[in-house]
Design a protein around this motif. Structure first.
Motif, mmCIF file in Angstrom:
data_model
loop_
_atom_site.group_PDB
_atom_site.id
_atom_site.type_symbol
_atom_site.label_atom_id
_atom_site.label_comp_id
_atom_site.label_asym_id
_atom_site.label_seq_id
_atom_site.Cartn_x
_atom_site.Cartn_y
_atom_site.Cartn_z
ATOM 1 N N SER A 133 0.808 -1.217 0.000
ATOM 2 C CA SER A 133 0.000 0.000 0.000
ATOM 3 C C SER A 133 0.841 1.267 0.000
ATOM 4 C CB SER A 133 -0.935 0.005 1.217
ATOM 5 O OG SER A 133 -0.188 -0.045 2.413
ATOM 6 N N ASN A 134 2.144 1.139 0.207
ATOM 7 C CA ASN A 134 2.997 2.327 0.203
ATOM 8 C C ASN A 134 3.670 2.546 -1.147
ATOM 9 O OD1 ASN A 134 4.808 0.254 0.209
ATOM 10 N ND2 ASN A 134 5.956 0.924 2.007
ATOM 11 N N GLN A 135 3.179 1.831 -2.183
ATOM 12 C CA GLN A 135 3.711 1.963 -3.531
ATOM 13 C C GLN A 135 2.572 2.297 -4.494
ATOM 14 O OE1 GLN A 135 7.018 1.786 -4.353
ATOM 15 N NE2 GLN A 135 7.396 1.564 -2.145
ATOM 16 N N PRO A 136 2.878 2.968 -5.614
ATOM 17 C CA PRO A 136 1.831 3.286 -6.597
ATOM 18 C C PRO A 136 1.179 2.007 -7.133
ATOM 19 C CG PRO A 136 3.839 4.523 -7.056
ATOM 20 C CD PRO A 136 4.196 3.505 -6.015
ATOM 21 N N GLN A 137 -0.123 2.084 -7.412
ATOM 22 C CA GLN A 137 -0.863 0.906 -7.876
ATOM 23 C C GLN A 137 -1.734 1.235 -9.093
ATOM 24 O OE1 GLN A 137 -3.113 -0.746 -4.607
ATOM 25 N NE2 GLN A 137 -1.505 -0.251 -3.149
ATOM 26 N N GLY A 138 -1.313 2.209 -9.870
ATOM 27 C CA GLY A 138 -2.153 2.687 -10.961
ATOM 28 C C GLY A 138 -2.661 1.610 -11.887
ATOM 29 N N GLY A 139 -1.775 0.683 -12.273
ATOM 30 C CA GLY A 139 -2.193 -0.383 -13.188
ATOM 31 C C GLY A 139 -3.114 -1.389 -12.547
ATOM 32 N N PHE A 140 -3.201 -1.363 -11.230
ATOM 33 C CA PHE A 140 -4.075 -2.301 -10.500
ATOM 34 C C PHE A 140 -5.455 -1.696 -10.293
ATOM 35 C CE2 PHE A 140 -5.456 -4.662 -6.711
ATOM 36 C CZ PHE A 140 -5.128 -5.942 -7.081
ATOM 37 N N ILE A 141 -5.490 -0.430 -9.872
ATOM 38 C CA ILE A 141 -6.782 0.145 -9.500
ATOM 39 C C ILE A 141 -7.549 0.707 -10.682
ATOM 40 C CG2 ILE A 141 -5.972 0.672 -7.183
ATOM 41 C CD1 ILE A 141 -5.644 3.556 -7.958
ATOM 42 N N THR A 142 -6.934 0.821 -11.852
ATOM 43 C CA THR A 142 -7.693 1.252 -13.027
ATOM 44 C C THR A 142 -8.396 0.097 -13.712
ATOM 45 O OG1 THR A 142 -5.696 1.038 -14.394
ATOM 46 C CG2 THR A 142 -6.210 3.231 -13.503
ATOM 47 N N ARG A 143 -8.180 -1.129 -13.200
ATOM 48 C CA ARG A 143 -8.867 -2.289 -13.749
ATOM 49 C C ARG A 143 -10.071 -2.628 -12.878
ATOM 50 N NH1 ARG A 143 -3.774 -2.953 -15.639
ATOM 51 N NH2 ARG A 143 -3.465 -4.361 -17.398
ATOM 52 N N GLN A 144 -11.021 -3.337 -13.468
ATOM 53 C CA GLN A 144 -12.144 -3.811 -12.680
ATOM 54 C C GLN A 144 -11.676 -4.910 -11.746
ATOM 55 O OE1 GLN A 144 -15.458 -5.038 -14.993
ATOM 56 N NE2 GLN A 144 -16.149 -2.952 -15.358
ATOM 57 N N VAL A 145 -12.159 -4.838 -10.515
ATOM 58 C CA VAL A 145 -11.852 -5.889 -9.545
ATOM 59 C C VAL A 145 -12.600 -7.151 -9.930
ATOM 60 C CG1 VAL A 145 -11.998 -6.504 -7.105
ATOM 61 C CG2 VAL A 145 -11.476 -4.169 -7.764
ATOM 62 N N THR A 146 -12.019 -8.303 -9.605
ATOM 63 C CA THR A 146 -12.702 -9.576 -9.846
ATOM 64 C C THR A 146 -14.114 -9.525 -9.280
ATOM 65 O OG1 THR A 146 -10.593 -10.697 -9.628
ATOM 66 C CG2 THR A 146 -12.557 -12.060 -9.496
ATOM 67 N N PRO A 147 -15.142 -9.922 -10.055
ATOM 68 C CA PRO A 147 -16.527 -9.846 -9.560
ATOM 69 C C PRO A 147 -16.736 -10.703 -8.317
ATOM 70 C CG PRO A 147 -16.469 -10.285 -11.926
ATOM 71 C CD PRO A 147 -15.067 -10.427 -11.423
ATOM 72 N N ASP A 148 -17.732 -10.297 -7.515
ATOM 73 C CA ASP A 148 -18.105 -11.097 -6.352
ATOM 74 C C ASP A 148 -18.522 -12.483 -6.790
ATOM 75 O OD1 ASP A 148 -17.703 -8.828 -5.010
ATOM 76 O OD2 ASP A 148 -19.737 -8.601 -4.235
ATOM 77 N N LEU A 149 -18.038 -13.495 -6.096
ATOM 78 C CA LEU A 149 -18.403 -14.878 -6.405
ATOM 79 C C LEU A 149 -18.927 -15.519 -5.143
ATOM 80 C CD1 LEU A 149 -15.271 -15.868 -8.510
ATOM 81 C CD2 LEU A 149 -17.525 -15.282 -9.371
ATOM 82 N N ASP A 150 -20.246 -15.724 -5.062
ATOM 83 C CA ASP A 150 -20.829 -16.365 -3.889
ATOM 84 C C ASP A 150 -20.766 -17.867 -4.074
ATOM 85 O OD1 ASP A 150 -21.554 -14.109 -2.422
ATOM 86 O OD2 ASP A 150 -23.268 -13.765 -3.736
ATOM 87 N N VAL A 151 -19.802 -18.498 -3.446
ATOM 88 C CA VAL A 151 -19.635 -19.946 -3.565
ATOM 89 C C VAL A 151 -19.639 -20.531 -2.170
ATOM 90 C CG1 VAL A 151 -18.204 -21.794 -4.459
ATOM 91 C CG2 VAL A 151 -18.236 -19.607 -5.624
ATOM 92 N N ALA A 152 -20.608 -21.385 -1.899
ATOM 93 C CA ALA A 152 -20.740 -21.945 -0.560
ATOM 94 C C ALA A 152 -20.035 -23.275 -0.455
ATOM 95 C CB ALA A 152 -22.214 -22.114 -0.207
ATOM 96 N N SER A 153 -19.644 -23.633 0.758
ATOM 97 C CA SER A 153 -18.995 -24.920 0.999
ATOM 98 C C SER A 153 -19.883 -26.053 0.526
ATOM 99 C CB SER A 153 -18.713 -25.074 2.491
ATOM 100 O OG SER A 153 -18.184 -26.336 2.756
ATOM 101 N N GLY A 154 -19.297 -26.972 -0.230
ATOM 102 C CA GLY A 154 -20.044 -28.136 -0.686
ATOM 103 C C GLY A 154 -20.738 -27.928 -2.008
ATOM 104 N N ASP A 155 -20.704 -26.699 -2.574
ATOM 105 C CA ASP A 155 -21.376 -26.454 -3.832
ATOM 106 C C ASP A 155 -20.569 -26.944 -5.021
ATOM 107 O OD1 ASP A 155 -23.467 -25.369 -2.595
ATOM 108 O OD2 ASP A 155 -22.997 -23.281 -3.032
ATOM 109 N N LEU A 156 -19.285 -27.167 -4.827
ATOM 110 C CA LEU A 156 -18.459 -27.595 -5.941
ATOM 111 C C LEU A 156 -18.753 -29.051 -6.292
ATOM 112 C CD1 LEU A 156 -15.026 -26.045 -5.040
ATOM 113 C CD2 LEU A 156 -16.729 -25.207 -6.629
#
Length: 514
Positions: A426-449
């Protein structure tokens, strides 16, 4: 004289300037690569096996505003002929993804300086040569400065047991058979319980019908008694007596049938209860044996531990080699997550990666890489007490490529069930990281696989506890949280620990409230 002095100074400056990095191969037979270290400062990537560096090459990292994030990553996915979905279908050959939001190592043009949108470009030929040698889960460290692994030892590092390691494959095989038998028994017990329940349901219906018929017969007998008592003539008395005998016989017969049915029902209800308890016990055994088989199978894999000063927790990741159900990468077991004791938790500890590179007489030979040295590697481990039960579960069978990561940082939002650990400085620039979309939320419950083999995966909404979960492309809400398109908790990029992390936790609570 002045001109001569200036010429001499210029010549000295040219001599002091470091030579640009070039491709190089170690003059020895190379083993399997264990980690890659990218230096943003010198624009170079170096791959290491158990005995040192094996390959080096110049790179081109992210330009200003789109800087390549510094931190700890791992290879998540590989694509020989990848085309960007963010940047006009740009060709990124021999792509090795290290975050799901698009940071990767890949072949590309190298102008001699940082010029990418956040990825790490490598020479085309170098990337192609390297592609077949790396593996999913291989550690990739991106350092703001030069860093390299150094030999390291410490009492806190895993000390495997030779006998336990030798017995592990046979133990895993035996427990897998036991788990399969327990699963079969549980399925049979469940079917028997369902069948018994259905049978008792039909018996209950029959009992209700018999009870209704018996009540009706008793009513007819009572009516016959009243008719007999009220009869005045011999003829009426005879008819009433005949009616009473028939009603009594019918009531007696139905009473006998009801008694037999009740006895039969009780026997079958008792049997159904026994079958239900047996099914319950079989399911418990199935779960227990599956868990034991899972642990035994995972003991055959290298283990990674992440210790965060920000969250005061210890996390464990082990590869299952099962493909992720939503495509891309493999599933990692994450069933262990526990509090950890860090001495002087208000004081920064730095970011250090300890890796078991090979076996030796003492058990494992370790190296340490420090990319943020608030504390040195030894001092960092000295401050940590790893729970003994965790050591007992994973220490005896620890293998080469196992690792322990210690960091001030929380896990990034990019850490989820299909990744190794991802932590961003967090003490370094992250421009190439924060200009991208974050991985979408994935609701995966135990045992669903499908066919999860009893791994009982620990899933949260992608472990959204990091600094990036709110930042998405073209996000217009709450602009006061975005300062110069960077992380909100680093208005002062060098602020570390203490109050800074309290601010971060307060900010996270606001975000979760949305």
């Amino acid at each position: 004289m002045a001109a001569l002095t200036a010429l001499t100074a210029n010549a000295a400056a040219r001599q002091a300037r470091p030579a640009p990095p070039t491709e190089a191969t170690a003059p020895r037979e190379a083993g399997e690569p264990i980690m890659a270290i990218v230096s943003i400062k010198t624009q170079q990537v170096t791959f290491y096996d158990a005995d040192g560096w094996i390959l080096r090459a110049p790179v081109s990292t992210g330009t200003t505003g789109r800087e390549t994030p510094a931190g700890v990553f791992a290879v998540l996915e590989k694509d020989k002929d990848h085309h960007s979905s963010l940047y006009d279908d740009a060709w990124m050959p021999n792509m090795q993804r290290i975050t799901w939001n698009g940071i990767a190592l890949h072949g590309g043009p190298l102008p001699g300086y940082a010029a990418s949108h956040g990825c790490v470009r490598m020479p085309f030929g170098f990337a192609e040569k390297l592609f077949e040698r790396t593996w999913i889960g291989m550690r990739v460290i991106i350092s703001p400065n030069d860093a390299e692994p150094v030999e390291f030892s410490h009492p806190a590092l895993f000390v495997p047991n030779r006998e336990a390691i030798a017995a592990a494959p046979a133990k895993a095989e035996a427990l897998a058979r036991e788990a399969a038998e327990a699963a079969k028994t549980a399925d049979e017990a469940k079917k028997a319980a369902v069948s018994a329940t259905r049978e008792t349901a039909s018996l209950t219906s029959s009992l209700r019908k018999l009870e209704w018929l018996k009540t009706r017969a008793d009513a007819e007998l009572a009516y016959a008694d009243k008719a007999l008592a009220a009869a005045k003539t011999d003829e009426a008395k005879a008819r009433a007596e005949d009616l009473k005998q028939k009603a009594a016989a019918k009531a007696a017969e139905l009473g006998n049938q009801l008694d037999i049915a009740k006895a039969d029902a009780k026997s079958k209800l008792d049997a159904a209860a026994v079958a239900k308890e047996a099914a319950k016990a079989a399911q418990t055994r199935k779960a227990d044996t599956a868990k034991a088989a899972s642990e035994a199978k995972l003991a055959l894999e290298p283990v990674s531990i992440y210790i965060s000063r920000a969250t005061q927790k210890l996390y464990v990741r082990r590869p299952t080699h099962k493909p992720a159900p939503d495509g891309g990468g493999i599933v990692f077991d994450a069933t262990i997550e526990v509090p950890v004791t860090i001495r002087n938790p208000e004081r920064p500890i730095g970011t250090h990666v300890f890796t078991a590179v090979a076996r030796n007489d003492a058990g494992l030979r370790w190296t340490a890489v420090t990319i943020d040295n608030a504390d040195d590697a030894k001092g960092a481990l000295d401050r940590i007490t790893i729970p003994q039960d965790v050591l007992d579960r994973i220490g005896p069978t620890a293998l080469p490529r196992s690792s322990i990561i210690v960091s001030d940082e929380p896990l990034s939002a990019e850490t989820n069930y299909r990744t190794e650990f991802v932590a961003v400085l967090s003490n370094q620039p992250q421009g190439g990281f924060i200009t991208r979309q974050v991985t979408p939320d994935l609701d995966v419950a135990s045992g669903d696989l499908p066919s999860d083999g009893g791994f009982g995966f620990f899933f949260q909404r992608n472990n959204w506890n990091s600094q990036n979960d709110f930042q998405r492309n073209n996000w217009n809400a709450q602009p006061n949280f975005q300062r110069d398109n960077r992380n909100p908790q680093i208005d002062n990029p060098r602020r570390r620990g203490g109050q800074g992390y309290q601010d971060y936790r307060d900010y996270n609570r606001v975000q979760q409230g949305w």
